[in-house]
Design a protein around this motif. Sequence first.
Motif, PDB file in Angstrom:
ATOM      1  N   LEU A  91       0.927  -1.287   0.018  1.00  0.00           N
ATOM      2  CA  LEU A  91      -0.121  -0.173   0.148  1.00  0.00           C
ATOM      3  C   LEU A  91       0.665   1.220  -0.038  1.00  0.00           C
ATOM      4  CD1 LEU A  91      -2.770   1.456   0.232  1.00  0.00           C
ATOM      5  CD2 LEU A  91      -2.679   1.141   2.662  1.00  0.00           C
ATOM      6  N   GLY A  92       2.013   1.129   0.573  1.00  0.00           N
ATOM      7  CA  GLY A  92       2.881   2.437   0.615  1.00  0.00           C
ATOM      8  C   GLY A  92       2.541   3.188   1.729  1.00  0.00           C
ATOM      9  N   THR A  93       1.998   2.670   2.872  1.00  0.00           N
ATOM     10  CA  THR A  93       2.057   3.452   3.899  1.00  0.00           C
ATOM     11  C   THR A  93       3.118   3.576   4.821  1.00  0.00           C
ATOM     12  OG1 THR A  93      -0.152   2.400   4.360  1.00  0.00           O
ATOM     13  CG2 THR A  93       0.851   3.343   6.449  1.00  0.00           C
ATOM     14  N   PRO A  94       3.522   4.884   5.200  1.00  0.00           N
ATOM     15  CA  PRO A  94       4.778   4.962   6.027  1.00  0.00           C
ATOM     16  C   PRO A  94       4.832   4.210   7.129  1.00  0.00           C
ATOM     17  CG  PRO A  94       3.899   7.228   5.221  1.00  0.00           C
ATOM     18  CD  PRO A  94       3.003   6.161   4.773  1.00  0.00           C
ATOM     19  N   LEU A  95       6.240   3.853   7.465  1.00  0.00           N
ATOM     20  CA  LEU A  95       6.113   2.397   8.408  1.00  0.00           C
ATOM     21  C   LEU A  95       5.619   2.977   9.730  1.00  0.00           C
ATOM     22  CD1 LEU A  95       7.394  -0.101   8.508  1.00  0.00           C
ATOM     23  CD2 LEU A  95       9.708   0.888   9.188  1.00  0.00           C
ATOM     24  N   LYS A  96       5.920   4.396  10.173  1.00  0.00           N
ATOM     25  CA  LYS A  96       5.286   4.922  11.453  1.00  0.00           C
ATOM     26  C   LYS A  96       3.631   4.522  11.594  1.00  0.00           C
ATOM     27  CE  LYS A  96       5.229   8.617  14.734  1.00  0.00           C
ATOM     28  NZ  LYS A  96       5.884   9.968  14.947  1.00  0.00           N
ATOM     29  N   ILE A  97       3.263   4.989  10.629  1.00  0.00           N
ATOM     30  CA  ILE A  97       1.652   4.891  10.221  1.00  0.00           C
ATOM     31  C   ILE A  97       1.231   3.348  10.076  1.00  0.00           C
ATOM     32  CG2 ILE A  97      -0.433   5.357   9.191  1.00  0.00           C
ATOM     33  CD1 ILE A  97       0.914   7.770  10.729  1.00  0.00           C
ATOM     34  N   ALA A  98       2.121   2.529   9.612  1.00  0.00           N
ATOM     35  CA  ALA A  98       1.690   1.057   9.176  1.00  0.00           C
ATOM     36  C   ALA A  98       1.791   0.353  10.509  1.00  0.00           C
ATOM     37  CB  ALA A  98       2.828   0.609   8.361  1.00  0.00           C
ATOM     38  N   ARG A  99       2.761   0.905  11.283  1.00  0.00           N
ATOM     39  CA  ARG A  99       2.874   0.203  12.779  1.00  0.00           C
ATOM     40  C   ARG A  99       1.670   0.552  13.522  1.00  0.00           C
ATOM     41  NH1 ARG A  99       8.299   2.199  13.038  1.00  0.00           N
ATOM     42  NH2 ARG A  99       9.856   0.671  12.356  1.00  0.00           N
ATOM     43  N   ALA A 100       1.345   1.911  13.751  1.00  0.00           N
ATOM     44  CA  ALA A 100       0.424   2.338  14.748  1.00  0.00           C
ATOM     45  C   ALA A 100      -1.008   2.121  14.296  1.00  0.00           C
ATOM     46  CB  ALA A 100       0.590   3.704  14.982  1.00  0.00           C
ATOM     47  N   VAL A 101      -1.390   2.306  13.005  1.00  0.00           N
ATOM     48  CA  VAL A 101      -2.690   2.310  12.463  1.00  0.00           C
ATOM     49  C   VAL A 101      -3.073   0.852  11.814  1.00  0.00           C
ATOM     50  CG1 VAL A 101      -4.578   3.441  11.116  1.00  0.00           C
ATOM     51  CG2 VAL A 101      -2.920   4.729  12.267  1.00  0.00           C
ATOM     52  N   GLN A 102      -2.141   0.598  10.832  1.00  0.00           N
ATOM     53  CA  GLN A 102      -2.637  -0.551   9.972  1.00  0.00           C
ATOM     54  C   GLN A 102      -2.171  -1.839  10.727  1.00  0.00           C
ATOM     55  OE1 GLN A 102      -3.845  -0.180   7.245  1.00  0.00           O
ATOM     56  NE2 GLN A 102      -3.187   1.643   5.824  1.00  0.00           N
ATOM     57  N   THR A 103      -1.661  -1.719  11.864  1.00  0.00           N
ATOM     58  CA  THR A 103      -1.245  -2.974  12.437  1.00  0.00           C
ATOM     59  C   THR A 103      -1.906  -2.838  13.901  1.00  0.00           C
ATOM     60  OG1 THR A 103       0.939  -3.204  11.362  1.00  0.00           O
ATOM     61  CG2 THR A 103       0.423  -4.404  13.520  1.00  0.00           C
ATOM     62  N   GLY A 104      -1.488  -1.658  14.514  1.00  0.00           N
ATOM     63  CA  GLY A 104      -2.063  -1.653  16.090  1.00  0.00           C
ATOM     64  C   GLY A 104      -3.584  -1.457  16.123  1.00  0.00           C
ATOM     65  N   LEU A 105      -4.280  -0.803  15.250  1.00  0.00           N
ATOM     66  CA  LEU A 105      -5.704  -0.556  15.378  1.00  0.00           C
ATOM     67  C   LEU A 105      -6.543  -2.016  14.923  1.00  0.00           C
ATOM     68  CD1 LEU A 105      -8.134   1.120  15.769  1.00  0.00           C
ATOM     69  CD2 LEU A 105      -7.924   1.994  13.315  1.00  0.00           C
ATOM     70  N   PRO A 106      -6.033  -2.908  13.929  1.00  0.00           N
ATOM     71  CA  PRO A 106      -6.862  -4.132  13.898  1.00  0.00           C
ATOM     72  C   PRO A 106      -6.670  -5.057  15.045  1.00  0.00           C
ATOM     73  CG  PRO A 106      -5.172  -4.024  12.311  1.00  0.00           C
ATOM     74  CD  PRO A 106      -5.158  -2.704  12.700  1.00  0.00           C
ATOM     75  N   LEU A 107      -5.369  -4.862  15.477  1.00  0.00           N
ATOM     76  CA  LEU A 107      -5.245  -5.945  16.934  1.00  0.00           C
ATOM     77  C   LEU A 107      -5.987  -5.421  17.814  1.00  0.00           C
ATOM     78  CD1 LEU A 107      -1.366  -6.348  16.651  1.00  0.00           C
ATOM     79  CD2 LEU A 107      -2.991  -7.967  16.282  1.00  0.00           C
ATOM     80  N   THR A 108      -6.063  -4.093  18.110  1.00  0.00           N
ATOM     81  CA  THR A 108      -7.239  -3.519  19.142  1.00  0.00           C
ATOM     82  C   THR A 108      -8.621  -4.093  18.821  1.00  0.00           C
ATOM     83  OG1 THR A 108      -5.851  -1.754  19.699  1.00  0.00           O
ATOM     84  CG2 THR A 108      -8.086  -1.438  20.177  1.00  0.00           C
ATOM     85  N   VAL A 109      -9.084  -3.862  17.668  1.00  0.00           N
ATOM     86  CA  VAL A 109     -10.284  -4.522  17.493  1.00  0.00           C
ATOM     87  C   VAL A 109     -10.686  -5.850  17.509  1.00  0.00           C
ATOM     88  CG1 VAL A 109     -12.018  -4.830  15.420  1.00  0.00           C
ATOM     89  CG2 VAL A 109     -10.741  -2.358  15.669  1.00  0.00           C
ATOM     90  N   LEU A 110      -9.666  -6.798  17.118  1.00  0.00           N
ATOM     91  CA  LEU A 110      -9.649  -8.116  17.231  1.00  0.00           C
ATOM     92  C   LEU A 110      -9.668  -8.287  18.816  1.00  0.00           C
ATOM     93  CD1 LEU A 110      -9.684 -11.115  16.362  1.00  0.00           C
ATOM     94  CD2 LEU A 110      -7.129 -11.021  16.109  1.00  0.00           C
ATOM     95  N   ARG A 111      -8.837  -7.737  19.681  1.00  0.00           N
ATOM     96  CA  ARG A 111      -8.880  -8.023  21.009  1.00  0.00           C
ATOM     97  C   ARG A 111     -10.072  -7.608  21.702  1.00  0.00           C
ATOM     98  NH1 ARG A 111      -6.743 -11.348  23.729  1.00  0.00           N
ATOM     99  NH2 ARG A 111      -8.944 -11.816  24.565  1.00  0.00           N
ATOM    100  N   GLY A 112     -10.863  -6.505  21.028  1.00  0.00           N
ATOM    101  CA  GLY A 112     -12.106  -6.011  21.676  1.00  0.00           C
ATOM    102  C   GLY A 112     -13.305  -7.026  21.283  1.00  0.00           C
ATOM    103  N   TYR A 113     -13.221  -7.744  20.207  1.00  0.00           N
ATOM    104  CA  TYR A 113     -14.051  -8.703  19.870  1.00  0.00           C
ATOM    105  C   TYR A 113     -14.040 -10.167  20.608  1.00  0.00           C
ATOM    106  CZ  TYR A 113     -16.754  -6.100  16.167  1.00  0.00           C
ATOM    107  OH  TYR A 113     -17.590  -5.296  16.001  1.00  0.00           O
ATOM    108  N   ALA A 114     -12.795 -10.294  20.803  1.00  0.00           N
ATOM    109  CA  ALA A 114     -12.337 -11.384  21.925  1.00  0.00           C
ATOM    110  C   ALA A 114     -13.009 -11.452  23.081  1.00  0.00           C
ATOM    111  CB  ALA A 114     -10.886 -11.821  21.903  1.00  0.00           C
ATOM    112  N   ASP A 115     -12.974  -9.965  23.700  1.00  0.00           N
ATOM    113  CA  ASP A 115     -13.309  -9.878  25.201  1.00  0.00           C
ATOM    114  C   ASP A 115     -14.853  -9.685  24.989  1.00  0.00           C
ATOM    115  OD1 ASP A 115     -10.678  -9.670  25.824  1.00  0.00           O
ATOM    116  OD2 ASP A 115     -10.577  -7.276  25.693  1.00  0.00           O
ATOM    117  N   LEU A 116     -15.261  -9.201  24.048  1.00  0.00           N
ATOM    118  CA  LEU A 116     -16.666  -9.155  23.897  1.00  0.00           C
ATOM    119  C   LEU A 116     -17.636 -10.418  23.979  1.00  0.00           C
ATOM    120  CD1 LEU A 116     -18.930  -6.825  23.873  1.00  0.00           C
ATOM    121  CD2 LEU A 116     -19.000  -7.123  21.346  1.00  0.00           C
ATOM    122  N   ALA A 117     -16.858 -11.458  23.275  1.00  0.00           N
ATOM    123  CA  ALA A 117     -17.372 -12.845  23.095  1.00  0.00           C
ATOM    124  C   ALA A 117     -17.169 -13.631  24.369  1.00  0.00           C
ATOM    125  CB  ALA A 117     -16.731 -13.385  22.050  1.00  0.00           C
ATOM    126  N   ALA A 118     -16.253 -13.279  25.087  1.00  0.00           N
ATOM    127  CA  ALA A 118     -15.769 -14.008  26.155  1.00  0.00           C
ATOM    128  C   ALA A 118     -16.749 -13.738  27.371  1.00  0.00           C
ATOM    129  CB  ALA A 118     -14.427 -13.705  26.707  1.00  0.00           C
TER     130      ALA A 118
END
Length: 464
Positions: A91-118
């Motif tokens: 995609l060409g996302t700058p690495l700083k944004i790729a770490r914080a947003v493109q990686t960190g955000l989906p991991l936060t969302v996934l953790r949220g659904y894991a907790d919600l289902a638990a």
Amino acid sequence: MNRDMIYLGGRWVASSSAETIAVENPATEEILGRVPAGTAEDVDRAVAAARAAFDGWAATPMAERGAFLGRLHEALAARAGDIARTVGLELGTPLKIARAVQTGLPLTVLRGYADLAAQPAAEETINNSLVVREPVGVVGAITPWNYPLHQVVAKVAAALAAGCTVVLKPSELTPLVAYLLVDAADEIGLPAGVLNLVPGTGPVVGAAIAAHPHVDMVSFTGSTATGRAISHAAADRIARVALELGGKSANVILEDADVTKAVKVGVANAFLNSGQTCAAWTRMLVHRAHYDAAVELAASAAAGYLAGDPFDETTRLGPLVSAAQRDRVRGFIARAEARLVAGGAPVPEKGYFVAPTIFADVDPDSELAQEEIFGPVLSIIAFSDDDEAVRIANNSRYGLAGGVWGEPGRARAVASRMRTGAVDINGGAFNPLAPFGGYKQSGFGREFGVHGLNEFQQTKAIQQ
């Protein structure tokens, strides 16, 4: 980075076609690798696998499904470096944004659904009725290229938590990061058929999913034009559809706002991900008392967004995703009938770059103010009072997001009149557990948190 298989019924298997799709690095114009060009036959096989797995997955206690999602989160988090690198490449996302947003955000969302289902919600009773929620069934998830893992997780994690099984079609422009998610799902032993991956083009794989008689729900994020076509295809069989589509969001800076902060944050929002964000505040509405200062501040801020190599830690602006997208954005800039206050800065000769661009004195009815450009282009518009600001903000066929800056009570009053699915007041942080979705031609349905979970559930009343 070739990935030459599709994922069906818990196994990596060959596509029914030998054709492939090249995945390009938009910063260098080089081919990164290839993925299968899936077919309608592949979709048939994937839907059959999802249908066969549905009863067992739906019957699995929600807390147990949450435990699977928790393990998926761990396996995906272990791949965080690979995710950021892959998104940076495809995609060409700058690495700083790729770490914080493109990686960190989906991991936060996934953790949220894991907790919600638990911790499933308590059953609801109304007089003699027990109200229960049940999974919709087989879900076709069709995801975009601009946040390629985040949008996949927003759909897949919610659907799996709800008890649905999924056929996933990632964008053909950025399919590689979806393979990392499926690798993680395979590693944790997610039951066969619960998650299936068929890469391919929209007109072939996407259309086959949208029209498939055994797909109970289609969840799509992308353009309004494609969302309209998906709605028509699903309507023929009365299938459920959730659509997260385009946007042309307004950032309203009131007379009593902290103008310096509002402009700085507004420019950053508009240029995030090179402007390739559906919720970007691409219209900056400024009270006339601060208009000239805001234009100057915005132009100065734009000068700090140097375009360059996504893997250079100093880069703030990457390329657009493709040559076609670059040319489309340049077309909007060339046709604009407004005062150019930032733009034309040098960009790398190779790669699909567009310089950060800002126009002032923009007509609220013009193409520049009405069309979703999807690039680093910001329009600044003046207003005289709160009523005019609201009229301009609502003068759009879209209604996805927005911002308001000013005294909190006054800003809240303006926000409540904006016909849009989300509004940030004075830079309020994005909340990945709060509902996200649009009004008008920005779509319908909501993602994230319990509201996102409910999209993938049916409601049943049992009288006793």
